[in-house]
Design a protein around this motif. Structure first.
Motif, PDB file in Angstrom:
ATOM      1  N   ILE A  30       3.605   1.724 -25.177  1.00  0.00           N
ATOM      2  CA  ILE A  30       4.129   0.401 -25.512  1.00  0.00           C
ATOM      3  C   ILE A  30       3.738  -0.622 -24.443  1.00  0.00           C
ATOM      4  N   ILE A  31       3.874  -0.246 -23.177  1.00  0.00           N
ATOM      5  CA  ILE A  31       3.516  -1.157 -22.079  1.00  0.00           C
ATOM      6  C   ILE A  31       2.020  -1.469 -22.091  1.00  0.00           C
ATOM      7  N   LEU A  32       1.188  -0.445 -22.303  1.00  0.00           N
ATOM      8  CA  LEU A  32      -0.258  -0.681 -22.404  1.00  0.00           C
ATOM      9  C   LEU A  32      -0.562  -1.671 -23.518  1.00  0.00           C
ATOM     10  N   LEU A  33       0.064  -1.451 -24.643  1.00  0.00           N
ATOM     11  CA  LEU A  33      -0.168  -2.320 -25.790  1.00  0.00           C
ATOM     12  C   LEU A  33       0.241  -3.762 -25.485  1.00  0.00           C
ATOM     13  N   ILE A  34       1.412  -3.930 -24.906  1.00  0.00           N
ATOM     14  CA  ILE A  34       1.909  -5.283 -24.612  1.00  0.00           C
ATOM     15  C   ILE A  34       1.032  -5.975 -23.571  1.00  0.00           C
ATOM     16  N   THR A  35       0.674  -5.253 -22.512  1.00  0.00           N
ATOM     17  CA  THR A  35      -0.076  -5.891 -21.421  1.00  0.00           C
ATOM     18  C   THR A  35      -1.545  -6.122 -21.753  1.00  0.00           C
ATOM     19  N   LYS A  36      -2.123  -5.346 -22.655  1.00  0.00           N
ATOM     20  CA  LYS A  36      -3.547  -5.461 -22.960  1.00  0.00           C
ATOM     21  C   LYS A  36      -3.843  -6.143 -24.286  1.00  0.00           C
ATOM     22  N   TRP A  37      -2.812  -6.388 -25.083  1.00  0.00           N
ATOM     23  CA  TRP A  37      -3.012  -6.913 -26.437  1.00  0.00           C
ATOM     24  C   TRP A  37      -3.826  -8.213 -26.450  1.00  0.00           C
ATOM     25  N   ALA A  38      -3.461  -9.175 -25.644  1.00  0.00           N
ATOM     26  CA  ALA A  38      -4.138 -10.485 -25.659  1.00  0.00           C
ATOM     27  C   ALA A  38      -5.602 -10.378 -25.249  1.00  0.00           C
ATOM     28  N   ALA A  39      -5.923  -9.422 -24.395  1.00  0.00           N
ATOM     29  CA  ALA A  39      -7.303  -9.280 -23.919  1.00  0.00           C
ATOM     30  C   ALA A  39      -8.181  -8.481 -24.882  1.00  0.00           C
ATOM     31  N   LEU A  40      -7.568  -7.804 -25.848  1.00  0.00           N
ATOM     32  CA  LEU A  40      -8.363  -6.994 -26.780  1.00  0.00           C
ATOM     33  C   LEU A  40      -9.102  -7.891 -27.765  1.00  0.00           C
ATOM     34  N   PRO A  41     -10.347  -7.541 -28.082  1.00  0.00           N
ATOM     35  CA  PRO A  41     -11.043  -8.288 -29.128  1.00  0.00           C
ATOM     36  C   PRO A  41     -10.405  -7.991 -30.492  1.00  0.00           C
ATOM     37  N   VAL A  43     -11.828  -6.884 -33.073  1.00  0.00           N
ATOM     38  CA  VAL A  43     -12.404  -5.644 -33.603  1.00  0.00           C
ATOM     39  C   VAL A  43     -12.548  -4.667 -32.439  1.00  0.00           C
ATOM     40  N   ILE A  44     -11.981  -3.469 -32.614  1.00  0.00           N
ATOM     41  CA  ILE A  44     -12.014  -2.456 -31.553  1.00  0.00           C
ATOM     42  C   ILE A  44     -12.570  -1.154 -32.111  1.00  0.00           C
ATOM     43  N   PRO A  45     -13.050  -0.264 -31.227  1.00  0.00           N
ATOM     44  CA  PRO A  45     -13.470   1.050 -31.716  1.00  0.00           C
ATOM     45  C   PRO A  45     -12.241   1.831 -32.199  1.00  0.00           C
ATOM     46  N   ILE A  46     -12.371   2.434 -33.388  1.00  0.00           N
ATOM     47  CA  ILE A  46     -11.235   3.196 -33.921  1.00  0.00           C
ATOM     48  C   ILE A  46     -11.595   4.650 -34.198  1.00  0.00           C
ATOM     49  N   HIS A  47     -12.861   4.988 -34.076  1.00  0.00           N
ATOM     50  CA  HIS A  47     -13.290   6.368 -34.285  1.00  0.00           C
ATOM     51  C   HIS A  47     -14.449   6.653 -33.353  1.00  0.00           C
ATOM     52  N   PHE A  48     -14.520   7.907 -32.898  1.00  0.00           N
ATOM     53  CA  PHE A  48     -15.541   8.304 -31.936  1.00  0.00           C
ATOM     54  C   PHE A  48     -16.248   9.547 -32.444  1.00  0.00           C
ATOM     55  N   ASP A  49     -17.568   9.635 -32.160  1.00  0.00           N
ATOM     56  CA  ASP A  49     -18.298  10.833 -32.574  1.00  0.00           C
ATOM     57  C   ASP A  49     -18.027  11.977 -31.595  1.00  0.00           C
ATOM     58  N   ILE A  50     -18.676  13.099 -31.808  1.00  0.00           N
ATOM     59  CA  ILE A  50     -18.425  14.307 -31.021  1.00  0.00           C
ATOM     60  C   ILE A  50     -18.758  14.109 -29.539  1.00  0.00           C
ATOM     61  N   SER A  51     -19.647  13.168 -29.244  1.00  0.00           N
ATOM     62  CA  SER A  51     -20.001  12.918 -27.846  1.00  0.00           C
ATOM     63  C   SER A  51     -19.095  11.869 -27.196  1.00  0.00           C
ATOM     64  N   GLY A  58     -12.621  -1.277 -36.193  1.00  0.00           N
ATOM     65  CA  GLY A  58     -11.602  -1.792 -37.099  1.00  0.00           C
ATOM     66  C   GLY A  58     -10.762  -2.832 -36.397  1.00  0.00           C
ATOM     67  N   SER A  59      -9.769  -3.286 -37.083  1.00  0.00           N
ATOM     68  CA  SER A  59      -8.874  -4.307 -36.556  1.00  0.00           C
ATOM     69  C   SER A  59      -8.117  -3.789 -35.336  1.00  0.00           C
ATOM     70  N   ALA A 131     -12.792  -0.854 -25.819  1.00  0.00           N
ATOM     71  CA  ALA A 131     -12.768  -2.180 -26.455  1.00  0.00           C
ATOM     72  C   ALA A 131     -13.009  -3.293 -25.445  1.00  0.00           C
ATOM     73  N   SER A 132     -12.576  -3.082 -24.213  1.00  0.00           N
ATOM     74  CA  SER A 132     -12.748  -4.117 -23.198  1.00  0.00           C
ATOM     75  C   SER A 132     -14.055  -3.966 -22.429  1.00  0.00           C
ATOM     76  N   GLY A 133     -14.876  -3.002 -22.805  1.00  0.00           N
ATOM     77  CA  GLY A 133     -16.173  -2.805 -22.172  1.00  0.00           C
ATOM     78  C   GLY A 133     -16.121  -2.082 -20.845  1.00  0.00           C
ATOM     79  N   LYS A 134     -15.003  -1.485 -20.496  1.00  0.00           N
ATOM     80  CA  LYS A 134     -14.868  -0.772 -19.225  1.00  0.00           C
ATOM     81  C   LYS A 134     -15.215   0.706 -19.341  1.00  0.00           C
ATOM     82  N   ALA A 135     -15.488   1.153 -20.554  1.00  0.00           N
ATOM     83  CA  ALA A 135     -15.917   2.534 -20.785  1.00  0.00           C
ATOM     84  C   ALA A 135     -16.856   2.529 -21.986  1.00  0.00           C
ATOM     85  N   LEU A 136     -17.767   3.482 -21.997  1.00  0.00           N
ATOM     86  CA  LEU A 136     -18.718   3.561 -23.109  1.00  0.00           C
ATOM     87  C   LEU A 136     -18.117   4.225 -24.342  1.00  0.00           C
TER      88      LEU A 136
END
Length: 165
Positions: A30-41, A43-51, A58-59, A131-136
């Motif tokens: 909940i805290i992560l969501l509240i503190t990072k919500w405004a900075a999120l684009p 459209v964010i990644p919602i699914h990841f492949d095996i790697s 998605g939204s 989503a914030s570009g800090k990880a691939l």
């Protein structure tokens, strides 16, 4: 199903610590969501492949699922844990083994609750980083370790319960 004894399984100090740690995991999502919500684009990644690389977007509303699922899992497993006599056990429950089998099963549910809540917190954090570009993408190695812990917990329960038949 034959009639099983209905017992009150008291909570130990370790059980209380596990419950507190699980609630802390929910609060973290909940805290992560509240503190990072405004900075999120939007459209964010919602699914990841095996790697671990994002392969679907998605939204950003999708990320609301993690705290919601954490709360739902916590609540459901908390309620279910009040009725260990109704659980499905791999061997017969008798008057002689009921207390120990119930303790083990309630403990399993508590540990799984903790592990799943923290797994959702980890995935939410990884999505926020991606989503914030800090990880691939998703850190697959850590996710696999988390899943091994969950399966290890179930395996340990089965071994302990087998010993206490």
């Amino acid at each position: 199903m034959t009639s099983r004894p209905v017992l009150n399984i008291p909570r130990s100090t370790l059980d209380t610590a596990i419950e507190i740690a699980a609630v802390a995991g929910i609060l973290l999502t909940i805290i992560l969501l509240i503190t990072k919500w405004a900075a999120l684009p939007d459209v964010i990644p919602i699914h990841f492949d095996i790697s671990g690389k994002p392969d679907s977007t998605g939204s950003k509303l999708t990320i609301l699922l993690f705290p919601a699922l954490s709360i739902l899992i916590y609540a459901m497993l908390t309620v279910i844990n009040r009725f260990p006599h109704t659980f499905n056990y791999p061997w017969p429950i008798t008057e002689a083994n009921a207390n120990r089998q119930y303790q083990l099963a309630v403990g399993l549910m508590r540990w799984l609750k903790l592990e799943l809540v923290w797994e959702f917190a980890f995935i939410e954090w990884q999505i926020i980083l991606a989503a914030s570009g800090k990880a691939l993408g998703l850190n697959v190695a850590l996710l696999l370790i988390i899943l091994l812990v969950v399966f290890g917990t179930v395996g340990y329960y089965l071994w302990q319960a087998y010993q206490s038949r």
